[in-house]
Design a protein around this motif. Sequence first.
Motif, PDB file in Angstrom:
ATOM      1  N   UNK A 162       8.483  27.310 -13.849  1.00 44.69           N
ATOM      2  CA  UNK A 162       7.197  26.796 -13.406  1.00 44.69           C
ATOM      3  C   UNK A 162       6.140  27.170 -14.425  1.00 44.69           C
ATOM      4  N   UNK A 163       5.465  26.163 -14.985  1.00 43.91           N
ATOM      5  CA  UNK A 163       4.523  26.404 -16.081  1.00 43.91           C
ATOM      6  C   UNK A 163       3.149  25.833 -15.744  1.00 43.91           C
ATOM      7  N   UNK A 164       2.130  26.652 -15.890  1.00 47.00           N
ATOM      8  CA  UNK A 164       0.742  26.237 -15.720  1.00 47.00           C
ATOM      9  C   UNK A 164       0.147  26.040 -17.113  1.00 47.00           C
ATOM     10  N   UNK A 165      -0.210  24.819 -17.457  1.00 49.85           N
ATOM     11  CA  UNK A 165      -0.711  24.542 -18.804  1.00 49.85           C
ATOM     12  C   UNK A 165      -2.053  25.209 -19.080  1.00 49.85           C
ATOM     13  N   UNK A 166      -2.726  25.673 -18.044  1.00 51.24           N
ATOM     14  CA  UNK A 166      -3.981  26.387 -18.279  1.00 51.24           C
ATOM     15  C   UNK A 166      -3.722  27.758 -18.873  1.00 51.24           C
ATOM     16  N   UNK A 167      -2.521  28.288 -18.660  1.00 54.87           N
ATOM     17  CA  UNK A 167      -2.165  29.597 -19.216  1.00 54.87           C
ATOM     18  C   UNK A 167      -0.668  29.642 -19.529  1.00 54.87           C
ATOM     19  N   UNK A 189      11.533  22.312 -16.892  1.00 55.91           N
ATOM     20  CA  UNK A 189      10.187  22.882 -16.868  1.00 55.91           C
ATOM     21  C   UNK A 189       9.317  22.008 -15.972  1.00 55.91           C
ATOM     22  N   UNK A 190       8.757  22.613 -14.933  1.00 55.09           N
ATOM     23  CA  UNK A 190       7.943  21.895 -13.953  1.00 55.09           C
ATOM     24  C   UNK A 190       6.481  22.300 -14.111  1.00 55.09           C
ATOM     25  N   UNK A 191       5.642  21.308 -14.340  1.00 59.03           N
ATOM     26  CA  UNK A 191       4.195  21.535 -14.406  1.00 59.03           C
ATOM     27  C   UNK A 191       3.530  20.650 -13.368  1.00 59.03           C
ATOM     28  N   UNK A 192       2.863  21.275 -12.398  1.00 60.29           N
ATOM     29  CA  UNK A 192       2.166  20.515 -11.368  1.00 60.29           C
ATOM     30  C   UNK A 192       0.679  20.412 -11.682  1.00 60.29           C
ATOM     31  N   UNK A 193       0.109  19.246 -11.465  1.00 58.56           N
ATOM     32  CA  UNK A 193      -1.320  19.059 -11.726  1.00 58.56           C
ATOM     33  C   UNK A 193      -1.919  18.191 -10.631  1.00 58.56           C
ATOM     34  N   UNK A 194      -3.223  18.331 -10.441  1.00 63.39           N
ATOM     35  CA  UNK A 194      -3.944  17.547  -9.441  1.00 63.39           C
ATOM     36  C   UNK A 194      -5.175  16.927 -10.086  1.00 63.39           C
ATOM     37  N   UNK A 195      -5.649  15.856  -9.506  1.00 64.24           N
ATOM     38  CA  UNK A 195      -6.860  15.201  -9.999  1.00 64.24           C
ATOM     39  C   UNK A 195      -8.068  16.052  -9.618  1.00 64.24           C
ATOM     40  N   UNK A 196      -8.889  16.461 -10.582  1.00 66.74           N
ATOM     41  CA  UNK A 196     -10.072  17.275 -10.263  1.00 66.74           C
ATOM     42  C   UNK A 196     -10.990  16.561  -9.285  1.00 66.74           C
ATOM     43  N   UNK A 197     -11.600  17.317  -8.382  1.00 70.14           N
ATOM     44  CA  UNK A 197     -12.449  16.724  -7.345  1.00 70.14           C
ATOM     45  C   UNK A 197     -13.616  15.939  -7.930  1.00 70.14           C
ATOM     46  N   UNK A 223      -2.066  12.486 -20.134  1.00 66.65           N
ATOM     47  CA  UNK A 223      -2.613  13.672 -20.783  1.00 66.65           C
ATOM     48  C   UNK A 223      -1.808  14.926 -20.440  1.00 66.65           C
ATOM     49  N   UNK A 224      -1.468  15.069 -19.159  1.00 64.24           N
ATOM     50  CA  UNK A 224      -0.711  16.245 -18.737  1.00 64.24           C
ATOM     51  C   UNK A 224       0.695  16.248 -19.336  1.00 64.24           C
ATOM     52  N   UNK A 225       1.307  15.082 -19.403  1.00 67.96           N
ATOM     53  CA  UNK A 225       2.649  14.973 -19.987  1.00 67.96           C
ATOM     54  C   UNK A 225       2.627  15.341 -21.467  1.00 67.96           C
ATOM     55  N   UNK A 226       1.618  14.844 -22.186  1.00 69.59           N
ATOM     56  CA  UNK A 226       1.487  15.181 -23.605  1.00 69.59           C
ATOM     57  C   UNK A 226       1.234  16.681 -23.777  1.00 69.59           C
ATOM     58  N   UNK A 227       0.385  17.235 -22.904  1.00 66.32           N
ATOM     59  CA  UNK A 227       0.102  18.661 -22.983  1.00 66.32           C
ATOM     60  C   UNK A 227       1.350  19.504 -22.766  1.00 66.32           C
TER      61      UNK A 227
END
Length: 303
Positions: A162-167, A189-197, A223-227
Amino acid sequence: MSRIITAGLDGSRESLAAADWAARESLLRDLPCRLVHAWELQSYNYPTAYAPSVGPALQRNWAERVPREAEEDLRRRYPDLRISADQVDGQPVPVLLAAAADAELLVLGSRGLSGIGGFMVGSVALSVVARAANPVVLVRAEEPNGSDPRPTEPPFGEVVLGLDLRRPADALLEFAFDAAARRASALTVVHGWTVPAYYGLDAGFGYTSGAVTPGLGGELAVQETIGLTDALRPWREKFPGVEVTEKSVSGGAAHHLVEAASGAGLVVIGRRSRDSAIGTHLGPVAHAVMHHAAAPVVVVPHD
């Protein structure tokens, strides 16, 4: 830190499963294995979770027998294993934290299935995981059915990270890639992301109907996939033999990680090595994975 794999024992079937996992991991890494049993004399004549309700002499005898018998069993089953066992006087959390500080990996057992379909991670394990200086693994025992709680197959299934691209911490990535390489296993490798409010705001800074701007979700997904690909590129180059599957998924990471863990050999998640205003703690994703992933879970502290 010593190059050693340590398992915590408390006399439970879950801790025996953890000791077995630690023994096999020691052989995999060609490292010695240490069993540690923290014991404290009970002031009153009532049983602890696993110790008998008896006087001090028999309590001491039981405490010494737990690591000795586990060591003897593992020596018989793994003749090439370099193993030692210690019974340490003291409360479990500080004893295990000290053991973790002196080990490459600390392995603990977690309780069996709970009534809500998950696992029960005890307060001792939670405290150790939240504060340990080095990685801690939580190992499940098989469901109680009268059979041996120890796994019968090597833990060499797929590794899930589980990977957080912010860190995207180097320590976390290196542990996961190294674990997959040692096992000759694939890595997901699993990276979960959400649409910012704030993407639901209109140009006048008032809320829209609640729908995200058409196409925006797709743009963010790209963008998240590229990151994720960029974050993994140097590690792919460092571990060219590891087959990597990248999953950049919309929504909370916990559900996707628990789902990916089904049938996996190991799940790797991170914990930031810092104290907050309310003390050292674990995040919601770590809690969810620790309580619901069926595979062994390793929590890697990182800056």
